[in-house]
Design a protein around this motif. Structure first.
Motif, short mmCIF file in Angstrom:
data_model
loop_
_atom_site.label_atom_id
_atom_site.label_comp_id
_atom_site.label_asym_id
_atom_site.label_seq_id
_atom_site.Cartn_x
_atom_site.Cartn_y
_atom_site.Cartn_z
N ILE A 27 34.25 83.14 39.32
CA ILE A 27 33.62 82.98 40.72
C ILE A 27 33.77 81.69 41.12
CG2 ILE A 27 31.53 83.47 41.73
CD1 ILE A 27 31.23 85.97 39.75
N GLU A 28 33.33 80.69 40.36
CA GLU A 28 32.97 79.34 40.66
C GLU A 28 34.42 78.91 41.33
OE1 GLU A 28 31.30 77.32 37.44
OE2 GLU A 28 29.22 78.06 37.99
N ALA A 29 35.81 79.03 40.47
CA ALA A 29 36.74 78.93 41.00
C ALA A 29 37.13 79.52 42.46
CB ALA A 29 37.90 79.42 39.88
N GLY A 30 36.86 80.84 42.43
CA GLY A 30 36.95 81.46 43.65
C GLY A 30 36.40 80.94 44.73
N LEU A 31 34.94 80.32 44.68
CA LEU A 31 34.33 79.86 45.68
C LEU A 31 34.91 78.45 45.80
CD1 LEU A 31 30.67 80.39 44.52
CD2 LEU A 31 31.71 81.25 46.40
N PRO A 59 32.57 88.87 51.39
CA PRO A 59 32.78 87.77 50.06
C PRO A 59 31.59 86.87 49.83
CG PRO A 59 34.84 87.94 51.32
CD PRO A 59 33.87 88.37 52.27
N LEU A 60 31.34 86.78 48.50
CA LEU A 60 30.18 85.89 48.26
C LEU A 60 30.28 84.54 48.73
CD1 LEU A 60 27.66 86.06 46.20
CD2 LEU A 60 29.14 84.82 44.50
N THR A 61 29.30 83.93 49.17
CA THR A 61 29.53 82.43 49.70
C THR A 61 28.79 81.39 48.88
OG1 THR A 61 27.51 82.79 50.85
CG2 THR A 61 29.18 83.45 52.14
#
Length: 194
Positions: free
Chosen positions: A23-27, A96-98
């Motif tokens: 998730i952190e990589a996606g953000l 999408p999560l922000t």
């Protein structure tokens, strides 16, 4: 029917880190579809098994995303990596999560045993069994923790499973309906600060 697998504390720690890192990589805009492999020295027999898994995101006890596979199609550690990113950024029910939401986001991982045909719906135990319904081209699935969170008894569980599949609430009783059950190992992922 006991689970056919177990996870050590080290396995859970690794899977939790896997979910958070995806998730952190996606953000950060650097997500890769190739997940990191388990570290040297960590027995990977269970982590390498093709087990189904879901990753659930909540904020203030409200659902923020949940995506998974009932049946494993790749190693468990890879499934958790992909499902975490999908739950954060591809759940069609949510945007999408922000980055501002991320510090308030809590993660939970559910690792699923292989579903089998349920021999008797009256044997379903709320809180123990997850369910999959297939009927007339429709399907629906609930993780074992869902009916507990919703306060459903067995009858409400089965009726809501039908509704989730887009079917009338008594469809699980129909000839041709196929009800599968499974168990899961469910665990929270510690927050980054923990």
């Amino acid at each position: 029917m006991p689970l056919s697998f177990s996870l050590t504390p080290a396995d859970k720690t690794f899977l939790g880190r896997q979910a958070r890192t995806a998730i952190e990589a996606g953000l950060a805009g650097v997500y890769s579809s190739t997940p990191p492999a388990p570290p040297q020295g960590l027995p990977d027999d269970v982590l390498a098994r093709s087990l189904g898994a879901f990753v659930t995101l909540t904020i203030n006890h409200g659902l923020r995303g949940c995506i998974g596979n009932i049946i494993g199609h790749e190693a468990l550690y890879a499934t958790v990596w992909h499902m975490a990113a999908a739950a954060a950024f591809q759940d069609p029910r949510f945007p999408p999560l922000t980055a501002p939401e991320w510090p308030q986001t809590h993660l939970e991982i559910s690792v699923l045993d292989e579903p089998t045909l349920c021999p008797d719906p009256q044997a379903v135990q709320v809180g123990r069994h997850g369910l999959v319904l297939q009927y007339n081209g429709h399907s629906g699935v609930f993780l074992p923790q869902v009916p507990v969170e919703q306060g459903w008894d067995r009858a409400a569980y089965l009726e809501n499973l039908c509704r989730k599949a887009g079917l009338p609430p008594d469809s699980w009783r129909k000839p041709g309906a196929r009800l599968f059950w499974y168990e899961a190992l469910v665990f929270p992922v510690p927050d980054a600060a923990a």
